[in-house]
Design a protein around this motif. Sequence first.
Motif, PDB file in Angstrom:
ATOM      1  N   TYR A  20      -5.605  17.217  13.660  1.00 33.70           N
ATOM      2  CA  TYR A  20      -4.313  16.748  13.173  1.00 33.70           C
ATOM      3  C   TYR A  20      -4.385  16.577  11.660  1.00 33.70           C
ATOM      4  O   TYR A  20      -5.447  16.313  11.092  1.00 33.70           O
ATOM      5  CB  TYR A  20      -3.950  15.396  13.797  1.00 33.70           C
ATOM      6  CG  TYR A  20      -3.847  15.399  15.307  1.00 33.70           C
ATOM      7  CD1 TYR A  20      -2.704  15.892  15.939  1.00 33.70           C
ATOM      8  CD2 TYR A  20      -4.878  14.893  16.092  1.00 33.70           C
ATOM      9  CE1 TYR A  20      -2.606  15.876  17.325  1.00 33.70           C
ATOM     10  CE2 TYR A  20      -4.786  14.875  17.475  1.00 33.70           C
ATOM     11  CZ  TYR A  20      -3.654  15.375  18.091  1.00 33.70           C
ATOM     12  OH  TYR A  20      -3.560  15.366  19.450  1.00 33.70           O
ATOM     13  N   ILE A  64      -7.256  13.463  22.877  1.00 30.77           N
ATOM     14  CA  ILE A  64      -6.675  14.802  22.921  1.00 30.77           C
ATOM     15  C   ILE A  64      -6.580  15.358  21.499  1.00 30.77           C
ATOM     16  O   ILE A  64      -5.948  14.755  20.623  1.00 30.77           O
ATOM     17  CB  ILE A  64      -5.268  14.768  23.545  1.00 30.77           C
ATOM     18  CG1 ILE A  64      -5.323  14.119  24.932  1.00 30.77           C
ATOM     19  CG2 ILE A  64      -4.685  16.178  23.632  1.00 30.77           C
ATOM     20  CD1 ILE A  64      -3.949  13.799  25.497  1.00 30.77           C
ATOM     21  N   LYS A  65      -7.185  16.506  21.274  1.00 30.84           N
ATOM     22  CA  LYS A  65      -7.141  17.131  19.954  1.00 30.84           C
ATOM     23  C   LYS A  65      -5.808  17.866  19.759  1.00 30.84           C
ATOM     24  O   LYS A  65      -5.025  18.037  20.686  1.00 30.84           O
ATOM     25  CB  LYS A  65      -8.318  18.100  19.808  1.00 30.84           C
ATOM     26  CG  LYS A  65      -9.683  17.419  19.863  1.00 30.84           C
ATOM     27  CD  LYS A  65     -10.831  18.414  19.867  1.00 30.84           C
ATOM     28  CE  LYS A  65     -10.909  19.196  18.567  1.00 30.84           C
ATOM     29  NZ  LYS A  65     -12.132  20.037  18.498  1.00 30.84           N
ATOM     30  N   LYS A  66      -5.601  18.306  18.559  1.00 29.67           N
ATOM     31  CA  LYS A  66      -4.357  19.007  18.218  1.00 29.67           C
ATOM     32  C   LYS A  66      -4.175  20.275  19.069  1.00 29.67           C
ATOM     33  O   LYS A  66      -3.059  20.621  19.471  1.00 29.67           O
ATOM     34  CB  LYS A  66      -4.371  19.377  16.725  1.00 29.67           C
ATOM     35  CG  LYS A  66      -3.171  20.181  16.233  1.00 29.67           C
ATOM     36  CD  LYS A  66      -1.923  19.326  16.192  1.00 29.67           C
ATOM     37  CE  LYS A  66      -0.724  20.111  15.634  1.00 29.67           C
ATOM     38  NZ  LYS A  66      -0.794  20.279  14.177  1.00 29.67           N
ATOM     39  N   ASN A  67      -5.297  20.943  19.381  1.00 28.53           N
ATOM     40  CA  ASN A  67      -5.227  22.184  20.159  1.00 28.53           C
ATOM     41  C   ASN A  67      -5.169  21.927  21.672  1.00 28.53           C
ATOM     42  O   ASN A  67      -5.368  22.831  22.469  1.00 28.53           O
ATOM     43  CB  ASN A  67      -6.403  23.098  19.829  1.00 28.53           C
ATOM     44  CG  ASN A  67      -7.750  22.472  20.191  1.00 28.53           C
ATOM     45  OD1 ASN A  67      -7.801  21.416  20.825  1.00 28.53           O
ATOM     46  ND2 ASN A  67      -8.833  23.124  19.780  1.00 28.53           N
ATOM     47  N   LYS A  68      -4.948  20.645  22.064  1.00 29.72           N
ATOM     48  CA  LYS A  68      -4.799  20.214  23.461  1.00 29.72           C
ATOM     49  C   LYS A  68      -6.124  20.115  24.226  1.00 29.72           C
ATOM     50  O   LYS A  68      -6.125  19.775  25.411  1.00 29.72           O
ATOM     51  CB  LYS A  68      -3.834  21.119  24.238  1.00 29.72           C
ATOM     52  CG  LYS A  68      -2.444  21.251  23.610  1.00 29.72           C
ATOM     53  CD  LYS A  68      -1.788  19.888  23.455  1.00 29.72           C
ATOM     54  CE  LYS A  68      -0.394  20.027  22.836  1.00 29.72           C
ATOM     55  NZ  LYS A  68       0.246  18.706  22.592  1.00 29.72           N
ATOM     56  N   SER A  69      -7.219  20.442  23.579  1.00 30.24           N
ATOM     57  CA  SER A  69      -8.507  20.223  24.236  1.00 30.24           C
ATOM     58  C   SER A  69      -8.845  18.731  24.177  1.00 30.24           C
ATOM     59  O   SER A  69      -8.228  17.974  23.421  1.00 30.24           O
ATOM     60  CB  SER A  69      -9.610  21.046  23.555  1.00 30.24           C
ATOM     61  OG  SER A  69      -9.797  20.619  22.215  1.00 30.24           O
TER      62      SER A  69
END
Length: 332
Positions: A20, A64-69
């Motif tokens: 983010y 939750i990371k920005k890439n949804k992982s």
Amino acid sequence: MDADLKIIKVNNALVKLLGYSKKELLGSRITDIVLPEFANCWKELQLELWTNRKPSFSIDTCIIKKNKSVIWCRINSILLEDNGETLGYTILEDISERKTMENDVKEANNRERQFQQQLLEMTINTQEKERARIAEDLHNSLGQLLYGVKLNLDHIKLDNSGLQKHIAITIESTKDLLVECIKESRRISHDLMPSVLKDFGLQVAIEDICTQLSRTINFKCDFKGLDTKLPNYLEKAIYRIVQELAMNLIKHADATKASLRLGIDQDDILVRVEDNGKGFNTSKIEIDEGIGIKSIKTKLHLLKGELDISSTPGKGTVISIRLPSKLAEENY
């Protein structure tokens, strides 16, 4: 973070870790980027730091990371004062690799437990099948042969001469011995293959053992928690252990009074047999122990159980056995 878990400042390492931008993170609450099932962890951290005023608090959580992982993070937060406001200075450490390794170890341990469980069940079931085979041979082969011998003796007719009377007495004595042999073969057959356990369950089967003991000594049985259903292999093992204890008591204790307690609770299966017999020196048990105790120890090793024997010469014996009931819960 402030007392509402709102992010008020971040460093570049966090931005790089989560993906983010600083603009996206600042002003948002940390709970906005954690998995819902971990929200309570942050509420606990909030309570402990700002309400209970603990100087520091730590949790493991998933973010939750920005890439949804999703990554596992170890959170260490301490309180600090800044311009009259109490803030939480928080360090996030990526522990995803460690968690993966822990899960791999856990899965390996689960596989090992399942293998041990299968081995245990197979061992006990194999023993029971062999017992059933021997019981059938005793009943259908040896028992019938003994009965046939008795019938043959019944057909012998003798006169009243002195020698004949002597032979007649010997034959009657032999017939009495055969009757006892037939009864004993039936008893052994019953002990080897107890249908009562299969038909009526563990408590009734143990009560049957107690009834048999009560014909010899003053014997009392107590049960607790036996409404809990156990796997068949475990019920068989418990039955055999109690059977061995009862046999040892009759053969060796010379007791006039004894008791059996069998209880099952959330964590343990407990068996306790106590008698007022002659007792023995427990320091010699490793040397003097017979087949019965060795058989019990073998089962307890497979079941991860514990055996404790307390005895004093002339003052009786107490044998306590503890089995983990969760052994069944983990695998069934």
